[in-house]
Design a protein around this motif. Structure first.
Motif, PDB file in Angstrom:
ATOM      1  N   ILE A 339      -1.270  57.348  60.515  1.00 26.78           N
ATOM      2  CA  ILE A 339      -0.537  57.454  59.054  1.00 26.78           C
ATOM      3  C   ILE A 339       0.235  55.989  59.060  1.00 26.78           C
ATOM      4  O   ILE A 339       0.373  55.521  58.000  1.00 26.78           O
ATOM      5  CB  ILE A 339       0.578  58.647  59.129  1.00 26.78           C
ATOM      6  CG1 ILE A 339      -0.084  59.897  58.933  1.00 26.78           C
ATOM      7  CG2 ILE A 339       1.876  58.441  58.371  1.00 26.78           C
ATOM      8  CD1 ILE A 339       0.895  60.965  59.291  1.00 26.78           C
ATOM      9  N   ASN A 340       0.701  55.562  60.138  1.00 24.83           N
ATOM     10  CA  ASN A 340       1.312  54.164  60.394  1.00 24.83           C
ATOM     11  C   ASN A 340       0.224  53.203  59.777  1.00 24.83           C
ATOM     12  O   ASN A 340       0.464  52.221  59.017  1.00 24.83           O
ATOM     13  CB  ASN A 340       1.906  53.922  61.679  1.00 24.83           C
ATOM     14  CG  ASN A 340       2.995  54.865  62.038  1.00 24.83           C
ATOM     15  OD1 ASN A 340       3.835  55.236  61.198  1.00 24.83           O
ATOM     16  ND2 ASN A 340       3.189  54.849  63.206  1.00 24.83           N
ATOM     17  N   SER A 341      -1.121  53.357  60.226  1.00 28.14           N
ATOM     18  CA  SER A 341      -2.041  52.128  59.690  1.00 28.14           C
ATOM     19  C   SER A 341      -2.363  52.430  58.258  1.00 28.14           C
ATOM     20  O   SER A 341      -2.398  51.193  57.710  1.00 28.14           O
ATOM     21  CB  SER A 341      -3.297  52.592  60.674  1.00 28.14           C
ATOM     22  OG  SER A 341      -2.942  52.620  62.029  1.00 28.14           O
ATOM     23  N   SER A 342      -2.466  53.577  57.847  1.00 30.82           N
ATOM     24  CA  SER A 342      -2.659  53.926  56.455  1.00 30.82           C
ATOM     25  C   SER A 342      -1.471  53.179  55.591  1.00 30.82           C
ATOM     26  O   SER A 342      -1.599  52.302  54.602  1.00 30.82           O
ATOM     27  CB  SER A 342      -2.631  55.363  56.036  1.00 30.82           C
ATOM     28  OG  SER A 342      -3.649  55.924  56.766  1.00 30.82           O
ATOM     29  N   THR A 343      -0.169  53.413  56.070  1.00 27.84           N
ATOM     30  CA  THR A 343       1.079  52.497  55.314  1.00 27.84           C
ATOM     31  C   THR A 343       0.773  51.025  55.262  1.00 27.84           C
ATOM     32  O   THR A 343       1.066  50.467  54.408  1.00 27.84           O
ATOM     33  CB  THR A 343       2.364  52.985  55.936  1.00 27.84           C
ATOM     34  OG1 THR A 343       2.388  54.356  56.083  1.00 27.84           O
ATOM     35  CG2 THR A 343       3.279  52.330  54.942  1.00 27.84           C
ATOM     36  N   VAL A 344       0.303  50.509  56.569  1.00 30.51           N
ATOM     37  CA  VAL A 344       0.067  49.185  56.589  1.00 30.51           C
ATOM     38  C   VAL A 344      -0.958  48.571  55.726  1.00 30.51           C
ATOM     39  O   VAL A 344      -0.888  47.552  55.022  1.00 30.51           O
ATOM     40  CB  VAL A 344      -0.188  48.660  57.961  1.00 30.51           C
ATOM     41  CG1 VAL A 344      -0.559  47.190  58.020  1.00 30.51           C
ATOM     42  CG2 VAL A 344       1.108  49.166  59.086  1.00 30.51           C
ATOM     43  N   VAL A 345      -1.854  49.285  55.796  1.00 27.17           N
ATOM     44  CA  VAL A 345      -3.119  49.112  54.705  1.00 27.17           C
ATOM     45  C   VAL A 345      -2.686  49.077  53.493  1.00 27.17           C
ATOM     46  O   VAL A 345      -3.354  47.997  52.546  1.00 27.17           O
ATOM     47  CB  VAL A 345      -4.424  49.717  55.195  1.00 27.17           C
ATOM     48  CG1 VAL A 345      -5.735  49.812  54.298  1.00 27.17           C
ATOM     49  CG2 VAL A 345      -4.821  49.496  56.561  1.00 27.17           C
ATOM     50  N   ALA A 346      -2.133  50.075  52.958  1.00 22.60           N
ATOM     51  CA  ALA A 346      -1.754  50.508  51.634  1.00 22.60           C
ATOM     52  C   ALA A 346      -0.878  49.307  51.159  1.00 22.60           C
ATOM     53  O   ALA A 346      -0.928  48.518  50.110  1.00 22.60           O
ATOM     54  CB  ALA A 346      -0.828  51.794  51.583  1.00 22.60           C
ATOM     55  N   ILE A 347      -0.025  48.723  51.882  1.00 20.70           N
ATOM     56  CA  ILE A 347       0.843  47.446  51.646  1.00 20.70           C
ATOM     57  C   ILE A 347       0.024  46.375  51.442  1.00 20.70           C
ATOM     58  O   ILE A 347       0.311  45.530  50.576  1.00 20.70           O
ATOM     59  CB  ILE A 347       2.248  47.597  52.759  1.00 20.70           C
ATOM     60  CG1 ILE A 347       3.099  48.434  52.839  1.00 20.70           C
ATOM     61  CG2 ILE A 347       2.794  46.218  52.412  1.00 20.70           C
ATOM     62  CD1 ILE A 347       4.018  48.566  53.874  1.00 20.70           C
ATOM     63  N   LEU A 348      -0.778  46.260  52.203  1.00 26.78           N
ATOM     64  CA  LEU A 348      -1.864  44.941  52.287  1.00 26.78           C
ATOM     65  C   LEU A 348      -2.567  45.016  51.249  1.00 26.78           C
ATOM     66  O   LEU A 348      -2.714  43.827  50.289  1.00 26.78           O
ATOM     67  CB  LEU A 348      -2.503  45.071  53.446  1.00 26.78           C
ATOM     68  CG  LEU A 348      -3.524  43.877  53.607  1.00 26.78           C
ATOM     69  CD1 LEU A 348      -2.815  42.526  53.800  1.00 26.78           C
ATOM     70  CD2 LEU A 348      -4.279  43.963  54.977  1.00 26.78           C
TER      71      LEU A 348
END
Length: 526
Positions: A339-348
């Motif tokens: 979930i944390n990785s998805s959040t970072v990727v979404a922001i990117l």
């Protein structure tokens, strides 16, 4: 019977007078004290724990016992010395019938006292061979003959072991069923009798109950085994002449009576056994008489085996649950990391998509002198081209999808693992779509950047990007489908096991075992 006089430490004046048999001095001491003082004096003990009454009974002074008992209650009369005997018990051991009659007349309950080994006065008298005392106690006691010591031996065991024929007869006459009583070693009175030397005792026991001859102890030994081991020639001959004897009994050491005699190098007994047809264990099979014991042993082994299996299952289940908890914790941590990785990727992706829309190739029309007819200020110079239109649409959709994912991730708090997994599955699909859209936007814009003369380069980039994205998303889709199929199979197995009538492990253990069985899956897609 009068015991030899010896001085004892801590003896009171009354102790000394009683031991000396001085009746006049004893009367003087007793009459010179008040009731309270007299009871205190009578309860005092010497170094051996003996009271004055005990000393009188031990020394056989019947007149002194009678006088002292006038001032004693059941508690004082039952006080035990360090050897565990009270006055009644020591009188029975000494065989002093007159003292016993005096004590019994004063209180009948004294006959039921016992020492630290649960030995009654009757058992002590029987082991010592005091026939008259035994007969007297049997007359006064209703069921005293049936009382056993801590080791399970009754008075009959003791009398039979020591060869006291008349006592054995008296005990059997009082309690006929006592002959089959066994001690903690599983031995009857006949087993004890063959350890002694009195053939008549063994004969009386066999006449009282013929089944005794084939009864086995805890080691599987019959009376014939014991007699052969001890070298009791006359008793062995007596047993062999009994028509009910089973000569082929094999004990737990896989020995017959012949094997026992040969093992102890008793050649004379071995010869007699051979003459009467007793064989060694090697030449015969176990006799069916042991079938009941073997069945009992088999049942006991099965019971112990089942108990061990249940205990092993319980411990295994406990370990499995511990492992399952750790796996669940790892699973939750993996979901949180995803979930944390998805959040970072979404922001990117949102950042890239937002920046790309304002940094297009060729820039924008911003000079009034460069404005062509039909073009407005701030318009992209490549706005009219189809690749740019595709770029704008796909880039914008990717931007909004990424922003939506960021908003959901930062606003929604999910506690339950299943719900968190479901949310992660939806977010992953959205991120896949955002990645595809941003890739298409990049490839579309590449056709503008390379120009018409280098279109082959754009085609090459499109081919490479398509292969990478299709293979990546295809692999992920394959993992998702496989995971769904396996989960569906597990649910089917659980439903079938719950509805079937067959016995199975408890549900918590089953589910945890399934988790462990699937531990080989190092990763899966959601």
């Amino acid at each position: 019977m009068t015991k030899q006089l010896t001085s004892k430490k801590d003896a009171t004046r009354l102790h000394s007078a009683v031991r000396a048999g001085d009746f006049e001095l004893v009367l003087e001491i007793i009459n010179g004290l008040e009731d309270g003082e007299l009871k205190d004096l009578l309860s005092k003990r010497n170094q051996s724990g003996e009271t004055a009454l005990y000393v009188a009974a031990e020394c056989g002074h019947a007149d002194l016992v009678k006088e002292i008992m006038k001032h004693c209650d059941i508690v004082l009369a039952g006080l035990k010395a360090r050897n565990g005997y009270d006055a009644f018990h020591i009188a029975a051991k000494q065989g002093d019938l007159e003292v016993l009659k005096i004590l019994m007349k004063a209180n009948l309950e004294l006959s039921m006292t016992f020492d630290s080994y649960n030995t009654t006065a009757l058992q002590t008298a029987a082991s010592q061979g005091h026939t008259e005392v035994v007969k007297f106690l049997l007359e006064k006691g209703s069921n005293v003959a049936a009382i056993a010591r801590n080791n399970g031996k009754t008075a009959l065991h003791s009398a039979a072991r020591n060869g006291h024929l008349e006592i054995v007869k008296s005990l059997l006459a009082k309690e006929p069923g006592i002959a089959t009583r066994i001690d903690k070693k599983g031995q009857t009175a006949l087993h004890m009798a063959v350890k002694g030397h009195n053939v008549e005792v063994a004969d009386v026991l066999l006449k009282s109950d013929p089944s005794l001859i084939n009864m086995v102890d805890a080691k599987g030994n019959t009376a014939l085994h014991i007699g052969s081991q001890k070298g009791r020639l006359q008793i062995v001959e007596k047993l062999l002449n009994d028509s009910g004897l089973n000569k082929l009994v094999i004990n737990k050491s896989r020995e017959t009576a012949l094997d026992a005699a040969e093992k102890n190098k008793l050649s004379d007994i071995a010869c007699i056994l051979k003459e009467h047809g007793v064989q060694s264990a090697k030449s015969i099979k176990p006799h069916p008489a042991n079938s009941a014991r073997e069945l009992k042993q088999t049942v006991s082994d099965i019971k112990n085996g089942v108990h061990y299996q249940l205990e092993h299952t319980r411990k295994t289940g406990k370990r499995v649950q511990g492992i399952a908890k750790r796996l669940n914790k790892m699973h939750v941590e993996s979901l949180n990391n995803a979930i944390n990785s998805s959040t970072v990727v979404a922001i990117l992706i949102a950042s890239v998509a937002f920046a790309a829309i304002f940094n297009v190739p060729g820039q924008y029309v911003d000079s009034p002198s460069d404005i062509s007819p039909g073009v407005s200020p701030g318009q992209a110079r490549i706005a009219a081209k189809l690749p740019f239109m595709i770029f704008v649409v796909f880039d914008s959709i990717a931007l909004f999808i990424s922003l939506a994912v960021v908003v959901v991730q930062t606003s929604v708090v999910v506690i339950q693992r299943k719900a968190k997994k479901q949310m992660m599955a939806v977010i992953n699909k959205l991120m896949w779509l955002a990645c595809v859209l941003i890739s298409v936007a990049f490839l579309a814009l590449s056709y503008v950047v390379v120009g018409k003369d280098e279109r082959w380069l754009a085609n090459l980039i499109t081919g490479i990007g398509t292969v990478i994205m299709v293979s990546t998303l295809g692999t992920l889709c394959y993992w998702v489908i496989v995971n769904r199929i396996e989960a569906s199979k597990l649910r089917s197995i659980r439903r079938s096991s719950m509805t079937s009538g067959s016995w199975s492990l408890p549900t918590p253990y089953t589910s945890d075992t399934e988790i462990l069985n699937n531990e080989h899956k190092k990763l899966y897609a959601v």
